[in-house]
Design an enzyme around this catalytic site. Structure first.
Site, PDB file in Angstrom:
ATOM      1  N   GLY A  38       0.832  -1.195   0.000  1.00  0.00           N
ATOM      2  CA  GLY A  38       0.000   0.000   0.000  1.00  0.00           C
ATOM      3  C   GLY A  38       0.867   1.245   0.000  1.00  0.00           C
ATOM      4  O   GLY A  38       2.053   1.211   0.347  1.00  0.00           O
ATOM      5  N   CYS A  39       0.283   2.373  -0.356  1.00  0.00           N
ATOM      6  CA  CYS A  39       1.060   3.613  -0.460  1.00  0.00           C
ATOM      7  C   CYS A  39       1.541   4.088   0.902  1.00  0.00           C
ATOM      8  O   CYS A  39       2.737   4.366   1.092  1.00  0.00           O
ATOM      9  CB  CYS A  39       0.248   4.683  -1.180  1.00  0.00           C
ATOM     10  SG  CYS A  39      -1.402   4.995  -0.509  1.00  0.00           S
ATOM     11  N   TYR A  40       0.637   4.211   1.877  1.00  0.00           N
ATOM     12  CA  TYR A  40       1.055   4.634   3.211  1.00  0.00           C
ATOM     13  C   TYR A  40       2.034   3.640   3.843  1.00  0.00           C
ATOM     14  O   TYR A  40       3.061   4.056   4.410  1.00  0.00           O
ATOM     15  CB  TYR A  40      -0.161   4.806   4.129  1.00  0.00           C
ATOM     16  CG  TYR A  40      -1.074   5.959   3.805  1.00  0.00           C
ATOM     17  CD1 TYR A  40      -0.627   7.278   3.894  1.00  0.00           C
ATOM     18  CD2 TYR A  40      -2.398   5.738   3.443  1.00  0.00           C
ATOM     19  CE1 TYR A  40      -1.480   8.347   3.625  1.00  0.00           C
ATOM     20  CE2 TYR A  40      -3.262   6.788   3.171  1.00  0.00           C
ATOM     21  CZ  TYR A  40      -2.807   8.094   3.263  1.00  0.00           C
ATOM     22  OH  TYR A  40      -3.649   9.147   2.991  1.00  0.00           O
TER      23      TYR A  40
ATOM     24  N   THR B  64       4.154   1.816   2.411  1.00  0.00           N
ATOM     25  CA  THR B  64       5.452   1.928   1.761  1.00  0.00           C
ATOM     26  C   THR B  64       6.332   2.934   2.490  1.00  0.00           C
ATOM     27  O   THR B  64       7.504   2.671   2.786  1.00  0.00           O
ATOM     28  CB  THR B  64       5.287   2.333   0.286  1.00  0.00           C
ATOM     29  OG1 THR B  64       4.621   1.270  -0.413  1.00  0.00           O
ATOM     30  CG2 THR B  64       6.626   2.596  -0.371  1.00  0.00           C
TER      31      THR B  64
END
Length: 314
Positions: free
Chosen positions: A114-116, A118
């Protein structure tokens, strides 16, 4: 050798950005479906099983259904950009910098981070592994993202406001779906307290983990944290650790920021080093989604890791 790729969910934001990064690359042939075929289970099943690599850009339930359409004998390898398999057994967590490029390259099933997570994992996981930070500390994560990371629904909610809201805090009921992967892949005893928000910018992300170093047993020094991160990511073409305390004086999310697939990490410290702010900047659609998927695709296909990525010129 040419590799066939099917992007299941190609009309969504992540799928479109993956296709853009693959445009003009002779190493790949894209299997495409028209609008009617995308909703046809038989057409999707055929495309999934015909592909050398399938990239799932779908909601979680649809991603699980896509896996069920795969014939185990087909040999199709999968990159799942949803959160459905990020802590699942028999899936490789597709963060090459943390888990090793060879492991990703050899995997049959890769779950895109996921972006967060990461940003959070890039900062915390190496320091917990090295024993510089405790696994049982009550970590807090503050993060802001461009609104594109929320998918079509959130994009529409921003676009219908005139003017758009400058800041939108969400996840206020706690229990955000990114928490399991944050906890699992940082090997933490407790899930962190996560405070996400979106701002009036299409893309971009800042993830922060504040630390009261003076209260951690063992008197952890901010300089040691910075040095450990520098060593861990030494030589990485994608993740760069900023070498100086206190610089830059601001970290920005710009409304007109271009696409980028790199990530920068920072350690800021108080003068007495009793407090620190660990921070990551990245593109939620780049290293936080589509760029990471293409990085993993390159590794699966034995190609240069950074091929097709939007990276700063060295």
């Amino acid at each position: 050798m040419t590799h066939s790729v099917f992007i299941d969910g190609a009309a969504g934001t992540t799928g479109l950005e993956i296709a853009e990064r693959l445009k003009g690359r002779s190493e790949f042939t894209l299997i495409t479906l028209d609008d009617a075929q995308r909703k046809d289970a038989n057409a999707r099943r055929e495309a999934l099983n015909d592909a050398d690599v399938a990239i799932l850009c779908l909601p979680d339930e649809a991603a699980i259904e896509a896996i069920e359409l795969l014939d185990p004998a087909s040999g199709t390898r999968v990159i799942d950009a949803s959160s459905a398999h990020r802590t699942a057994e028999n899936w490789c967590y597709g963060f090459p910098e943390l888990n090793g490029r060879e492991r990703v390259a050899d995997a049959r099933r890769v779950s895109n981070p996921g972006c967060y997570p990461t940003g959070f994992l890039a900062l915390i996981a190496p320091l917990v592994r090295k024993g510089l930070l405790p696994a049982d500390w009550p970590y807090t994560v503050h993060a802001v993202s461009g609104f594109s990371g929320g998918g079509k629904g959130l994009i529409e909610r921003f676009e219908i406001f005139e003017p758009s809201p400058a800041f939108r805090a969400y996840g206020l009921a706690m229990g955000h779906k990114h928490l399991p992967e944050m906890q699992a892949h940082a090997q933490l005893t407790h899930p962190p307290v996560f405070s996400p928000a979106v701002v009036d910018a299409y893309r971009g992300m800042v993830v922060e983990v504040p630390l009261a170093l003076g209260l951690i047993d063992g008197a952890v020094d901010a300089g040691a944290l910075l040095e450990a991160l520098e060593r861990f990511y030494e030589g990485s073409p994608i993740v760069r650790v900023h070498p100086d305390f206190g610089l830059p004086v601001e970290l920005l999310v710009k409304p007109d920021a271009p696409a980028r697939d790199d990530m920068e990490l920072f350690v800021f410290a108080s003068p007495d080093r009793s407090q620190a702010r660990l921070m990551a900047t990245l593109d939620n659609l780049g290293k936080g989604a589509s760029g990471a998927a293409v990085q993993n695709l390159n590794l699966l296909c034995g190609l240069p890791e950074t091929a097709g990525l939007h990276l700063p010129i060295a």
